[in-house]
Design an enzyme around this catalytic site. Sequence first.
Site, PDB file in Angstrom:
ATOM      1  N   ASP A   1      -4.940   9.347  16.625  1.00 39.66           N
ATOM      2  CA  ASP A   1      -5.304   9.100  15.225  1.00 39.66           C
ATOM      3  C   ASP A   1      -5.998   7.750  15.066  1.00 39.66           C
ATOM      4  O   ASP A   1      -5.689   6.980  14.162  1.00 39.66           O
ATOM      5  CB  ASP A   1      -4.063   9.175  14.329  1.00 39.66           C
ATOM      6  CG  ASP A   1      -4.411   9.518  12.877  1.00 39.66           C
ATOM      7  OD1 ASP A   1      -5.536  10.011  12.636  1.00 39.66           O
ATOM      8  OD2 ASP A   1      -3.571   9.293  11.995  1.00 39.66           O
TER       9      ASP A   1
ATOM     10  N   GLY B   1       0.822  -1.204   0.000  1.00 37.34           N
ATOM     11  CA  GLY B   1       0.000   0.000   0.000  1.00 37.34           C
ATOM     12  C   GLY B   1       0.849   1.244   0.000  1.00 37.34           C
ATOM     13  O   GLY B   1       2.081   1.195   0.099  1.00 37.34           O
TER      14      GLY B   1
END
Length: 354
Positions: free
Chosen positions: A185, A65
């Site tokens: 996050d 990715g």
Amino acid sequence: MGLALAVTATLVLVIVTLYYKKWKKQNPNLPLVDAFFESHYLLQIKRYSYSDMKKVTNSFKNKLGQGGFGSVYKGQLQDGRHVAVKILSEFNGDGQEFINEVASMSRTSHVNIVSLLGFCFEGYKRALVYEFMSNGSLEKLIYEDNAVIGDRQLDCQTLYDIAIGVARGLEYLHKGCNTRILHFDIKPHNILLDENFCPKISDFGLAKVCTRKESMVSIFGARGTAGYIAPEVFSRSFGVVSHKSDVYSYGMMVLEMVGRRKNIKLEVDASSEIYFPRWIYNQLVSNQELDLQNIRNECDNEMVRKMTIVSLWCIQTNPSTRPSISKVVEMLEGREELLQLPPKPYWFSPSTSP
């Protein structure tokens, strides 16, 4: 002859000095970063060279990715273990996020926290070596076009187990470590799933390490991802930044798991921006059935209602009204009929706020 050599040596010294000063000005933190990684408590994590990273990833052959931070490649260590190697983009800041990730994860050991196995730091060449998670990120699995993984349906029980697993991971970060770690996050992209769909929290680049006694923390500016940032992180007028800020992000994430859709449409006007949390709250208040694609029986309905009520408590605007993550675990593991509906949250999102 001797004079010529002396002049030449002097010129070389001047050039080297000027070059070093220029480099030092452009990279003020690199010597500090290097010293940081040599500190004693990081010796348990292996430091690799960049050439090692090439060998481990077979010259970066299998890309898993890519994001704003750089790229992730599948690799294999000498002992046969498969790993994910995150190669950070060159010239990626002053190294502070890199330090945060290594420092935070070197202190953790929990079934719901992804394991950091090593790192590479050679000037601007930076890499992190993680345990390999075969089912990728939660983000790829919870939306409509990814309802089936291999021969397994992503059903309510799996989502419920993932929600509890992430909550336990956060509980460990907030209470189980020698130091308290705030992630800042939490979102589906940063939750990785192993071959058994056990969730593990990853990406500690924005994390804040503080003492367990600290009830509030100081940070400069907002940090996190739009749609998951707690109101107080974006504007201190909503309250103090604390472990409750992670609880808010967690709540927004679980609502996305329930609805299998994004909570926020950034392209619509502010009056209808957060559409799913408002809709599902109104359904609960009016005691209507939650007409969601996940629900196939009464057991599914109970799990989804439980996840929804807990999530709505988590996204309360006032941090003091939100439960601690330990309370979240308790609520999720308890009976749905014992849960009370929270007050209607004031719908907040930093994406359209001034």
